[in-house]
Design a protein around this motif. Structure first.
Motif, PDB file in Angstrom:
ATOM      1  N   ILE A 295      27.890 -22.586  77.580  1.00  0.00           N
ATOM      2  CA  ILE A 295      28.547 -22.367  76.300  1.00  0.00           C
ATOM      3  C   ILE A 295      29.969 -22.931  76.282  1.00  0.00           C
ATOM      4  O   ILE A 295      30.416 -23.478  75.277  1.00  0.00           O
ATOM      5  CB  ILE A 295      28.501 -20.870  75.905  1.00  0.00           C
ATOM      6  CG1 ILE A 295      28.907 -20.697  74.434  1.00  0.00           C
ATOM      7  CG2 ILE A 295      29.330 -20.022  76.845  1.00  0.00           C
ATOM      8  CD1 ILE A 295      28.609 -19.317  73.874  1.00  0.00           C
TER       9      ILE A 295
ATOM     10  N   ARG B  77      20.146 -18.648  80.527  1.00  0.00           N
ATOM     11  CA  ARG B  77      21.478 -18.215  80.962  1.00  0.00           C
ATOM     12  C   ARG B  77      21.687 -18.614  82.409  1.00  0.00           C
ATOM     13  O   ARG B  77      20.752 -18.696  83.189  1.00  0.00           O
ATOM     14  CB  ARG B  77      21.618 -16.697  80.840  1.00  0.00           C
ATOM     15  CG  ARG B  77      21.662 -16.216  79.404  1.00  0.00           C
ATOM     16  CD  ARG B  77      21.936 -14.716  79.358  1.00  0.00           C
ATOM     17  NE  ARG B  77      22.008 -14.240  78.003  1.00  0.00           N
ATOM     18  CZ  ARG B  77      23.130 -14.133  77.294  1.00  0.00           C
ATOM     19  NH1 ARG B  77      24.278 -14.437  77.828  1.00  0.00           N
ATOM     20  NH2 ARG B  77      23.101 -13.688  76.056  1.00  0.00           N
TER      21      ARG B  77
ATOM     22  N   GLN C  21      19.694 -22.622  69.463  1.00  0.00           N
ATOM     23  CA  GLN C  21      19.029 -21.708  70.395  1.00  0.00           C
ATOM     24  C   GLN C  21      19.420 -22.063  71.825  1.00  0.00           C
ATOM     25  O   GLN C  21      19.360 -23.232  72.205  1.00  0.00           O
ATOM     26  CB  GLN C  21      17.503 -21.809  70.268  1.00  0.00           C
ATOM     27  CG  GLN C  21      16.947 -21.426  68.921  1.00  0.00           C
ATOM     28  CD  GLN C  21      17.209 -19.974  68.570  1.00  0.00           C
ATOM     29  OE1 GLN C  21      17.383 -19.132  69.437  1.00  0.00           O
ATOM     30  NE2 GLN C  21      17.248 -19.677  67.283  1.00  0.00           N
TER      31      GLN C  21
ATOM     32  N   PRO D 198      33.287 -20.713  71.082  1.00  0.00           N
ATOM     33  CA  PRO D 198      32.133 -19.949  71.577  1.00  0.00           C
ATOM     34  C   PRO D 198      31.683 -18.849  70.607  1.00  0.00           C
ATOM     35  O   PRO D 198      30.485 -18.626  70.448  1.00  0.00           O
ATOM     36  CB  PRO D 198      32.637 -19.352  72.897  1.00  0.00           C
ATOM     37  CG  PRO D 198      33.680 -20.314  73.360  1.00  0.00           C
ATOM     38  CD  PRO D 198      34.356 -20.790  72.098  1.00  0.00           C
ATOM     39  N   SER D 199      32.627 -18.208  69.923  1.00  0.00           N
ATOM     40  CA  SER D 199      32.244 -17.168  68.957  1.00  0.00           C
ATOM     41  C   SER D 199      31.426 -17.767  67.818  1.00  0.00           C
ATOM     42  O   SER D 199      30.464 -17.149  67.345  1.00  0.00           O
ATOM     43  CB  SER D 199      33.483 -16.454  68.408  1.00  0.00           C
ATOM     44  OG  SER D 199      34.355 -17.381  67.775  1.00  0.00           O
TER      45      SER D 199
ATOM     46  N   ARG E  67      27.897 -18.440  69.097  1.00  0.00           N
ATOM     47  CA  ARG E  67      27.090 -17.208  69.109  1.00  0.00           C
ATOM     48  C   ARG E  67      26.669 -16.832  67.688  1.00  0.00           C
ATOM     49  O   ARG E  67      25.538 -16.395  67.470  1.00  0.00           O
ATOM     50  CB  ARG E  67      27.867 -16.076  69.784  1.00  0.00           C
ATOM     51  CG  ARG E  67      28.010 -16.266  71.295  1.00  0.00           C
ATOM     52  CD  ARG E  67      28.633 -15.071  71.996  1.00  0.00           C
ATOM     53  NE  ARG E  67      30.044 -14.912  71.691  1.00  0.00           N
ATOM     54  CZ  ARG E  67      31.042 -15.492  72.347  1.00  0.00           C
ATOM     55  NH1 ARG E  67      30.785 -16.290  73.371  1.00  0.00           N
ATOM     56  NH2 ARG E  67      32.300 -15.285  71.998  1.00  0.00           N
TER      57      ARG E  67
ATOM     58  N   TYR F  64      22.597 -24.391  76.952  1.00  0.00           N
ATOM     59  CA  TYR F  64      22.013 -25.136  75.832  1.00  0.00           C
ATOM     60  C   TYR F  64      21.615 -26.522  76.313  1.00  0.00           C
ATOM     61  O   TYR F  64      22.247 -27.086  77.204  1.00  0.00           O
ATOM     62  CB  TYR F  64      23.046 -25.304  74.704  1.00  0.00           C
ATOM     63  CG  TYR F  64      23.527 -24.017  74.104  1.00  0.00           C
ATOM     64  CD1 TYR F  64      22.860 -23.437  73.038  1.00  0.00           C
ATOM     65  CD2 TYR F  64      24.660 -23.374  74.591  1.00  0.00           C
ATOM     66  CE1 TYR F  64      23.303 -22.252  72.472  1.00  0.00           C
ATOM     67  CE2 TYR F  64      25.116 -22.193  74.035  1.00  0.00           C
ATOM     68  CZ  TYR F  64      24.432 -21.640  72.967  1.00  0.00           C
ATOM     69  OH  TYR F  64      24.881 -20.465  72.412  1.00  0.00           O
TER      70      TYR F  64
ATOM     71  N   GLU G 244      23.921 -19.007  66.627  1.00  0.00           N
ATOM     72  CA  GLU G 244      22.702 -18.545  67.294  1.00  0.00           C
ATOM     73  C   GLU G 244      22.078 -17.389  66.510  1.00  0.00           C
ATOM     74  O   GLU G 244      20.858 -17.365  66.292  1.00  0.00           O
ATOM     75  CB  GLU G 244      23.039 -18.117  68.723  1.00  0.00           C
ATOM     76  CG  GLU G 244      21.846 -17.845  69.584  1.00  0.00           C
ATOM     77  CD  GLU G 244      22.259 -17.458  70.994  1.00  0.00           C
ATOM     78  OE1 GLU G 244      21.577 -16.576  71.553  1.00  0.00           O
ATOM     79  OE2 GLU G 244      23.226 -18.015  71.529  1.00  0.00           O
ATOM     80  N   LYS G 245      22.895 -16.432  66.075  1.00  0.00           N
ATOM     81  CA  LYS G 245      22.387 -15.306  65.279  1.00  0.00           C
ATOM     82  C   LYS G 245      21.763 -15.786  63.974  1.00  0.00           C
ATOM     83  O   LYS G 245      20.797 -15.211  63.497  1.00  0.00           O
ATOM     84  CB  LYS G 245      23.514 -14.314  64.959  1.00  0.00           C
ATOM     85  CG  LYS G 245      23.908 -13.462  66.128  1.00  0.00           C
ATOM     86  CD  LYS G 245      25.000 -12.488  65.729  1.00  0.00           C
ATOM     87  CE  LYS G 245      25.520 -11.750  66.936  1.00  0.00           C
ATOM     88  NZ  LYS G 245      26.641 -10.873  66.612  1.00  0.00           N
TER      89      LYS G 245
ATOM     90  N   ARG H 288      26.507 -16.658  81.185  1.00  0.00           N
ATOM     91  CA  ARG H 288      26.775 -17.743  80.235  1.00  0.00           C
ATOM     92  C   ARG H 288      25.494 -18.334  79.655  1.00  0.00           C
ATOM     93  O   ARG H 288      24.570 -18.677  80.393  1.00  0.00           O
ATOM     94  CB  ARG H 288      27.570 -18.856  80.900  1.00  0.00           C
ATOM     95  CG  ARG H 288      28.988 -18.452  81.205  1.00  0.00           C
ATOM     96  CD  ARG H 288      29.735 -19.616  81.795  1.00  0.00           C
ATOM     97  NE  ARG H 288      31.122 -19.276  81.929  1.00  0.00           N
ATOM     98  CZ  ARG H 288      32.108 -20.092  81.643  1.00  0.00           C
ATOM     99  NH1 ARG H 288      31.856 -21.305  81.234  1.00  0.00           N
ATOM    100  NH2 ARG H 288      33.349 -19.698  81.782  1.00  0.00           N
ATOM    101  N   ARG H 289      25.485 -18.463  78.349  1.00  0.00           N
ATOM    102  CA  ARG H 289      24.370 -19.118  77.675  1.00  0.00           C
ATOM    103  C   ARG H 289      24.320 -20.590  78.081  1.00  0.00           C
ATOM    104  O   ARG H 289      25.347 -21.228  78.260  1.00  0.00           O
ATOM    105  CB  ARG H 289      24.547 -19.026  76.164  1.00  0.00           C
ATOM    106  CG  ARG H 289      24.387 -17.656  75.594  1.00  0.00           C
ATOM    107  CD  ARG H 289      24.835 -17.685  74.124  1.00  0.00           C
ATOM    108  NE  ARG H 289      24.462 -16.490  73.407  1.00  0.00           N
ATOM    109  CZ  ARG H 289      25.156 -15.350  73.414  1.00  0.00           C
ATOM    110  NH1 ARG H 289      26.267 -15.257  74.120  1.00  0.00           N
ATOM    111  NH2 ARG H 289      24.745 -14.311  72.705  1.00  0.00           N
TER     112      ARG H 289
END
Length: 132
Positions: free
Chosen positions: A6, A34, A30, A17-18, A21, A41, A24-25, A38-39
């Motif tokens: 991320i 992890r 997607q 990063p916010s 996220r 991608y 993503e929501k 950390r995510r």
């Protein structure tokens, strides 16, 4: 295909990063997994983020952008929606050009009171029609 965490995605794209996220929501992007907390991608998320940024700059909502990106990354462009948005942008451009002309005219107009200037009255009248 290379995977990015991320922080790398944020650094390369300029998207916080916010916001990642949040996207993503909204199912705009997607993660593939992890690495610790950390995510991760796929690097092609950078292309998707460019499309999101372009769509937002063009005035599309995130929901409209999500619909065009498709659920599995298959882009499904709504051409009619693109035409509608381009027409809105064209109207905004014309309105802003007229506003610019009015400001330039007011700045150089020799009339002591702008409301007595016939050219200024024409510009204001045209501007009001475009706003409606």
């Amino acid at each position: 295909m290379k995977e990015l965490d991320i922080r790398e995605v944020a650094d390369l794209s300029g998207v916080k990063p916010s916001a990642l996220r949040f996207y993503e929501k909204k199912r705009l992007i997607q993660p593939v997994g992890r690495n610790g907390l950390r995510r991760q991608y796929h690097e092609n998320v950078l292309n998707t983020l460019q499309l999101i940024t372009l769509g937002q700059a063009a005035g599309f909502s995130l929901e409209e952008i999500a619909a065009m990106l498709g659920s599995k990354g298959n882009i499904a462009i709504d051409r009619e929606l693109l035409h509608q948005q381009s027409r809105k942008i064209d109207v905004t451009i014309r309105r802003l050009q007229l506003l610019s002309r009015g400001l330039k005219h007011a700045a150089r107009c020799s009339q002591p009171v702008h409301t007595e200037c016939e050219e200024f009255k024409k510009i204001v009248s045209r501007g009001l029609r475009l706003v409606r």
